[in-house]
Design an enzyme around this catalytic site. Structure first.
Site, short mmCIF file in Angstrom:
data_model
loop_
_atom_site.label_atom_id
_atom_site.label_comp_id
_atom_site.label_asym_id
_atom_site.label_seq_id
_atom_site.Cartn_x
_atom_site.Cartn_y
_atom_site.Cartn_z
N GLU A 35 131.06 50.22 105.06
CA GLU A 35 130.32 50.28 103.79
C GLU A 35 129.73 48.90 103.51
OE1 GLU A 35 128.70 50.46 100.14
OE2 GLU A 35 129.21 52.21 101.35
N ARG A 110 131.65 61.43 88.62
CA ARG A 110 131.38 61.06 90.01
C ARG A 110 132.46 60.10 90.54
NH1 ARG A 110 126.95 61.23 93.43
NH2 ARG A 110 125.81 62.36 91.82
N TYR A 224 127.76 68.41 79.56
CA TYR A 224 129.04 69.05 79.87
C TYR A 224 130.17 67.99 79.81
CZ TYR A 224 127.75 67.40 84.61
OH TYR A 224 127.34 66.66 85.68
N ASP A 301 122.68 62.76 101.95
CA ASP A 301 121.33 62.36 101.54
C ASP A 301 120.54 61.69 102.65
OD1 ASP A 301 121.56 63.40 99.03
OD2 ASP A 301 121.87 61.49 98.01
#
Length: 404
Positions: A35, A110, A224, A301
């Site tokens: 990463e 998330r 939400y 993605d």
């Protein structure tokens, strides 16, 4: 017969990359995940996990961990952002839903989903995690791939590489010559606020636990609860009239206020509580089928960036990870595994990419188009899932698939 263990490098430590690392390790292989950030983390707010994502999380062994903080909304509701009237709703807890999909529809922060996947990767003995490694190149030989990094002259050698490095994937450029991502001219402002700070109608919306989509001309608002109902997630999306390629001076707060000025009272009351600290331009790409380049394969993605209108970006990355793990559990040569994975996945995600664009157009209709949309959808019963079931139901796994 179980294929021999491989060393697979995963590039990207987001939701797709962590899920891929976990799936590959559970299939019996050694994984090194790299990463570029100096620490793992996610930015953003809430996301929706349809039953196809819940199924994937179960297969990855992390569904229980995710459910500890997620909310299972009772309904998915579409409201008219101008009139304030309900257009349609789906029952997400009834017997028809449970019988058809079996797995829950969840909404979560998330960072909570990312944290659950990260914890599972940290606990797995076959996964190594490295931060602060920015991939600049990938050099293939007949038998392996060598990753080069900006921070060090050291190379990482692996039998194969999974590129899960997101919308602006560096490794994608080695495989696909399709230029930059496509800007939709839409922008989002998003964030989550403590429910305890909310009053009046906003508090009542939060207590209902439903996912509410306020659809309007060239704009919409999504609401939400997340994190056990402690936070309320809001996303305000609108099309800018001032988009200029290469410029960052568009989709401003002033445009946000202008676009939502004609909305009903409930939407206008919610707008001041939408986070303004960052704006998110919305991008996607046209579907492609060439995800594989020798010993390198795309995922998430990096393979199929999509607009958020079907709430499937993270869901499809999770599906990718599970399918990739299955393929690597069945093929000794990673190139064969990648081809087996990419073929069916590229077909399914292409349909969802184009479907997301179409649903965005439907959501943002104006005038007579909106009237006809509302009339048509208002006839749908709360247990009629026929128009969305193809998205929420992934292709069944081959009978021979198994993980360890």
């Amino acid at each position: 017969m179980t294929p021999p263990s491989l060393h697979i490098a995963v590039v990207g430590g987001g939701i797709g990359g962590l899920a891929a690392a976990l799936a590959v390790a559970r299939a019996g292989h050694r994984v090194t995940l790299v990463e570029r950030a100096t620490r793992f983390g996610e930015i953003g707010a809430g996301l929706q996990l349809a039953p196809n994502a819940s199924l994937a999380l179960e297969e990855l062994g992390v569904l229980d961990a995710v459910q500890r903080s997620a909310v299972a909304p009772p309904r998915l509701v579409m409201m008219d952002a101008l009139s304030g009237e309900q257009i349609t709703a789906l029952d997400l807890r009834g017997s028809t839903y449970r019988d058809r999909f079996e797995h829950p529809y969840l909404v979560t922060h998330r960072t909570d989903l990312h944290g659950a996947l990260l914890a599972a990767c940290e606990a797995h003995p076959s996964i190594g995690l490295r931060t602060g490694h920015t991939v600049t190149d990938a050099v293939q030989t007949p038998s392996e791939v060598h990753l080069c990094f900006a921070e060090t002259s050291e190379r990482l050698s692996a039998d194969a590489v999974v590129a899960a490095d997101g919308l602006h994937s560096r490794l994608r450029r080695l495989l696909v010559d399709d230029g930059d991502p496509v800007c939709s001219r839409y922008v989002a402002f998003r964030g989550a606020l403590p429910v305890s700070s909310m009053t009046g109608a906003m508090s009542r919306h939060a207590s209902s636990e439903s996912v509410i989509v306020w659809a309007g001309p060239r704009m919409h608002l999504v609401q939400y609860p997340v994190r056990r109902g402690e936070l309320y997630n809001q996303v305000a999306v609108f099309e800018s009239d001032h988009y200029v390629p290469g410029s960052d001076d568009w989709g401003t707060e002033a445009e946000l206020e202008e676009r939502f000025a004609g909305a009903c009272r409930a939407v206008r009351d919610a707008l001041p509580l939408v986070a303004r600290d960052r704006r998110w331009p919305l991008f996607d790409r046209l579907p492609v089928t060439d995800w594989v380049h020798g010993r390198i394969v795309l995922l998430g993605d990096a393979a199929h960036p999509m607009l958020q209108y079907l709430a499937q970006g993270a869901c499809q990355a999770l599906e990718d990870a599970v399918a990739l793990g299955r393929a690597l559990g069945e093929h000794a040569d990673p190139r064969d595994a990648f081809s087996s994975y990419a073929g069916p996945r590229s077909e399914r995600t292409a349909e969802i990419q184009t479907g997301a664009r179409r649903f965005g157009e439907i959501c943002h209709l104006d005038g007579m188009g909106a009237v006809m949309r509302n009339q048509l959808l208002s006839t749908r019963t709360p247990d009629d899932f026929d128009d969305i079931a193809w998205v929420w139901t992934p292709a069944p796994a081959p009978a021979s698939s198994a993980t360890r």
